[in-house]
Design an enzyme around this catalytic site. Structure first.
Site, short mmCIF file in Angstrom:
data_model
loop_
_atom_site.label_atom_id
_atom_site.label_comp_id
_atom_site.label_asym_id
_atom_site.label_seq_id
_atom_site.Cartn_x
_atom_site.Cartn_y
_atom_site.Cartn_z
N GLU A 84 0.83 -1.20 0.00
CA GLU A 84 0.00 0.00 0.00
C GLU A 84 0.88 1.26 0.00
O GLU A 84 1.84 1.36 0.74
CB GLU A 84 -0.89 -0.04 1.24
CG GLU A 84 -1.89 1.09 1.37
CD GLU A 84 -2.75 0.94 2.62
OE1 GLU A 84 -3.79 1.61 2.69
OE2 GLU A 84 -2.39 0.14 3.51
N PRO A 123 23.37 3.89 27.88
CA PRO A 123 23.67 3.83 29.32
C PRO A 123 23.27 2.44 29.83
O PRO A 123 22.08 2.12 29.91
CB PRO A 123 22.76 4.93 29.90
CG PRO A 123 22.44 5.83 28.75
CD PRO A 123 22.37 4.93 27.56
N LEU A 124 24.27 1.63 30.15
CA LEU A 124 24.04 0.23 30.52
C LEU A 124 24.18 0.08 32.03
O LEU A 124 25.29 0.14 32.57
CB LEU A 124 25.03 -0.67 29.80
CG LEU A 124 24.94 -2.17 30.05
CD1 LEU A 124 23.57 -2.72 29.66
CD2 LEU A 124 26.04 -2.92 29.28
N SER A 125 23.05 -0.13 32.72
CA SER A 125 23.05 -0.17 34.18
C SER A 125 23.31 -1.56 34.74
O SER A 125 23.56 -1.71 35.94
CB SER A 125 21.70 0.32 34.70
OG SER A 125 20.68 -0.62 34.41
N GLY A 126 23.21 -2.59 33.90
CA GLY A 126 23.30 -3.95 34.40
C GLY A 126 21.96 -4.51 34.83
O GLY A 126 21.87 -5.64 35.29
N GLY A 127 20.88 -3.71 34.66
CA GLY A 127 19.53 -4.17 34.95
C GLY A 127 18.87 -4.79 33.74
O GLY A 127 19.42 -4.80 32.63
N LYS A 159 -9.33 3.15 -2.14
CA LYS A 159 -9.65 2.41 -0.92
C LYS A 159 -11.00 2.87 -0.38
O LYS A 159 -11.28 4.07 -0.29
CB LYS A 159 -8.54 2.65 0.10
CG LYS A 159 -8.58 1.74 1.32
CD LYS A 159 -7.32 1.95 2.17
CE LYS A 159 -7.29 1.04 3.39
NZ LYS A 159 -6.05 1.24 4.19
N CYS A 172 -5.73 -3.52 2.26
CA CYS A 172 -5.39 -3.53 3.69
C CYS A 172 -6.59 -3.63 4.61
O CYS A 172 -7.17 -4.70 4.78
CB CYS A 172 -4.55 -2.29 4.02
SG CYS A 172 -3.66 -2.43 5.60
N ASP A 206 16.23 -3.91 31.84
CA ASP A 206 15.79 -3.11 30.70
C ASP A 206 16.95 -2.71 29.79
O ASP A 206 16.93 -2.94 28.59
CB ASP A 206 15.06 -1.86 31.20
CG ASP A 206 13.75 -2.21 31.91
OD1 ASP A 206 13.15 -3.24 31.56
OD2 ASP A 206 13.34 -1.47 32.81
#
Length: 766
Positions: A77, A387-391, A146, A207, A393
């Site tokens: 489309e 930013p890698l926090s180790g958590g 459409k 669609c 997410d």
């Protein structure tokens, strides 16, 4: 020689083209009594408003279809402009450029011997329509506007287009002067109808029309249409593909027919990832299916079909025969041309095959991974900074980037020259080198930064470092304590006071402010590093900052405005915590990042408050609700459109076995209080990959106010009234000892108990 014929429909004169017979004559058809049709549909990675890119992909798909011997080619489309142009559709330039690209295609040999359906916007009179333009042998055969526009969720087609409402006729459309002169064609049939070739009938169903209560294919099938072409712009959402494929299957299972489906695939400029899956379905069986997630710009899916199987099925269904005999007549355009080939043992018919589904964990890996690659290669950036926090997410985001690097290296090894060229440019490779190892590629395009403070634990610092090593990112370990201290000293100089954490005797206001300053410093530092680290390492360009807040945190507002959730893009912003944890368990095994197992097992914590022997900050304690509960609230609020009262009534059914109505009421009030006071944060939410139907993202998907009366006085009062009424009934029942009355009293909660009990849609997953 091409000839023109005038035909009459409801007293309207329309010019159409008689195309010379192709392949063989009608007599051969009758003699051999078999109609073989080879069709091609495709996934295209288009880019909104990039007409050169889009036209190039269209031509490549036609070339692949013709090389395979197909006589029908279906594209997605609005493929010429890209689907996600949004308010650019209101610009006359957009429509003009679409016509110019169509003219370029038709003046070449692209449509010679192949029926092509192209998606583009068209203005007729003063109305703008979303159209499929069907072309053959350098002529436009018919334009199909459409009729039913997508206008919910992520879609706003009624903002840009008009729905075609004249179902009972085809009208004459005068082509723009430049197009008319170039093609030698003044007008074309425009409207709802089908094309009647000499050996089959073909129609478009665009669609959203497939998903309407009475889809066009119903009456088109009764009018003899055997091939349905659905050009689509359908985005990825977790666990959604099954709904789409069931619709194709159902469309042809009881009516017979060939259903062709084409879709966009990739990020065309916004939050959505279009997930391909171009398919061909015959009489309810999937005989061809394209990929759902891919880095390819063009993927063509081809199938060879026996149309007599369609005629045979329809002839065997008595009810179909009866309804066809009294059908509403649909207008058609007659074209003197054969598409089918006769019986031929040198070719193989496409046969039914098992449908390919990805698990939700695979969808989280591949969907956002492909979306990130498109964003990276088209934005001009040289990589990502996280930013890698180790958590859980931020580690999920890191794993998705790692998956992206693995996909790039895999496609290069499989010979994809376009992916290779993009990877060489982005990774700044020299002297004929290119990525052959995902970890080496990640080192070039991915920075991870652990921004620790005195409140950070050694466990999270260690987990971040180990994961970065597994993925291959260029990792930094930075302490922000000096910067935090500088801000607090400045504040003390200005006010004479220094705030304390709650565990050290401070107030809630002090405690929250001390947490927020850490989070906001991390945002500023992340953007500074993203812009300057490439310069430090003599790399060209800039890096995109990745966010890592999940959908549940956004819903609850459990994030600091303008902290590390404020980034350039966020691949997990519409994914629930529960799904992310399942993804981490999967990725530990299937992506080879074994440290994710320990990260998933750790309790979620922001680590913004001091760690004491008798205190450790935990997300769910801070929020006053679990992530599992948040998912339930989110689905009821958005998917089932529940306000506070109806949500309370539903949850009395859902949680009544373990909670009293008063306890349920307190939970609902607590959620709506914090949802409403934090709703303003959604106005500045980082653009996020859309993956979940209860996303609170308010720029496109969840259109609700951001200034609320957080006390909800009327609604909460109604909840209290219901609770009081239930308490009175329960006391009376308990005194009488009548079990049946007790059941009746609990049933009196009313509302939508069936939904809350989960007996409706099994994929809701409360």
């Amino acid at each position: 020689m091409e000839e023109e014929e005038i035909f009459s429909h409801r007293n309207l004169q329309i010019r159409t083209i008689l195309i010379p017979t192709h392949h063989h004559g009608p007599s051969a058809q009758k003699k051999l009594k078999m109609r073989l049709l080879k069709v091609a549909t495709c996934n295209l990675n288009q880019w909104a408003m990039d007409f050169d890119c889009n036209t190039k992909h269209i031509k490549e798909s036609i070339a692949e279809a013709k090389q395979a011997g197909a006589v029908i080619r279906l594209g997605p489309e609005l493929e010429i402009t890209g689907y996600g142009c949004e308010d650019h559709f209101l610009e006359l330039d957009t429509v003009t450029h679409a016509w110019e690209c169509l003219k370029e295609i038709l003046l070449g040999d692209w449509t010679d011997g192949i029926l092509c359906s192209f998606g583009m916007p068209i203005i007729k009179g003063s109305e703008r329509y979303n159209c499929q333009v069907m072309c053959l042998n350098r002529k436009i055969i018919m334009i199909r506007p459409k009729m039913w526009l997508a206008n919910d969720g992520n879609y706003r087609e009624l903002r840009w287009f008009t729905a075609w409402k004249q179902k009972d006729q085809l009208v004459e459309f005068l082509l723009p002067k430049e197009i008319s002169e170039a093609l030698g064609q003044e007008s074309v049939p425009f409207g709802y109808g089908f094309i009647q070739f000499q050996d089959t009938a073909i129609a478009a169903e665009v669609c959203e029309e497939l998903f309407t209560p009475i889809p066009p294919h119903t009456e088109l099938a009764l009018n003899g249409v055997e091939v349905f072409m659905n050009a689509s712009g359908s985005h990825h959402q977790l666990r959604k593909l099954d709904v789409r494929l069931r619709a194709f299957i159902d469309a042809t299972h009881t009516r017979g027919g060939v259903y062709m489906y084409s879709n966009h695939q990739g990020c065309d400029g916004g939050r959505l990832y279009y997930d391909g899956c171009a398919s061909v379905v015959v009489n309810g069986d999937v005989v061809a299916q394209g990929s759902q997630f891919s880095l390819k710009d063009v993927e063509t899916v081809v199938a060879l079909i026996d149309l007599d199987a369609v005629a045979s099925l329809r002839g065997s269904i008595s009810s179909f025969q009866e309804q066809a005999s009294c059908k509403t007549k649909v207008p058609s355009v007659a074209v003197a041309y054969n598409l089918c080939m006769p019986f031929n043992l040198k070719v193989c018919l496409s046969i039914p095959h098992k449908i390919k589904y990805h698990s939700p964990e695979e969808e989280i890996a591949f969907g956002p991974g492909c979306w990130l690659w498109d964003y990276l290669r088209r934005s001009g950036a040289s990589g990502f900074l996280l930013p890698l926090s180790g958590g859980a997410d931020s580690s999920s985001v890191a794993a998705i980037v790692g998956c992206m690097c693995q996909l790039v290296v895999k496609d290069i090894a499989n010979g994809d020259e376009k992916v290779k060229a993009d990877a060489i440019r982005i990774g700044n490779y020299k002297d004929g080198q290119y990525p052959t190892d995902s970890r080496e590629f990640a080192k070039r395009i991915f920075y991870t930064v652990f921004m620790g403070s005195e409140n950070s634990s050694e466990d999270t610092r260690s987990r971040a470092k180990v994961l970065a090593d597994e993925i291959g990112s260029w990792h930094l370990d930075v302490s922000i304590d000096v910067v935090v201290s500088a801000f607090l000293s400045l504040f003390q100089t200005l006010t004479g006071k220094r705030p304390l954490y709650k565990v050290d005797g401070g107030s809630n206001v002090e405690n929250l402010s001390l947490q927020n300053i850490q989070a906001r410093i991390r945002m500023v530092l992340a953007f500074m590093l993203a812009s300057l680290l490439p310069w430090v390492h003599n790399k060209p360009g800039f890096y995109l900052v990745l966010g890592s807040s999940n959908v549940d945190e956004g819903l609850r507002g459990y994030l600091t405005k303008y902290d590390c959730s404020s980034a350039d893009i966020n691949p997990i912003g519409s994914i629930s915590k529960q799904d992310l944890r399942a993804f981490l368990r999967w990725a530990a095994i299937h992506l080879g990042y074994s440290s994710l197992k320990d990260i998933e097992a750790a309790p979620p914590t922001a680590e913004l408050e001091p760690i004491r022997s008798n205190y450790s900050q935990l997300d769910e304690v801070d929020m006053g609700m679990t992530y599992e509960e948040l998912s339930v609230y989110g689905r009821l609020r958005k998917i089932f459109r529940c306000g506070p009262v109806s949500m309370f009534q539903n949850l009395c059914y859902r949680w009544g076995a373990r909670l009293t109505p008063s306890q349920v009421a307190e939970k609902v009030k607590h959620f709506f209080k914090y949802y409403s006071i934090n709703r303003h944060k959604m106005t500045v939410l980082t653009p996020s990959y859309h993956a979940e139907s209860y996303s609170p993202e308010d720029n496109r998907f969840d259109l609700r106010q951001f200034l609320y009366n957080a006390r909800w006085p009327y609604q909460f009062r109604k909840i209290d009234e219901i609770v009081s009424e239930l308490d009175v009934k329960n006391v009376a029942v308990q005194e009488s000892g009548d079990h049946e009355k007790m059941v009746a009293a609990s049933d009196g909660v009313g509302g939508m108990g069936v939904i809350a009990a989960g007996s409706g849609n099994p994929k809701v997953g409360f």
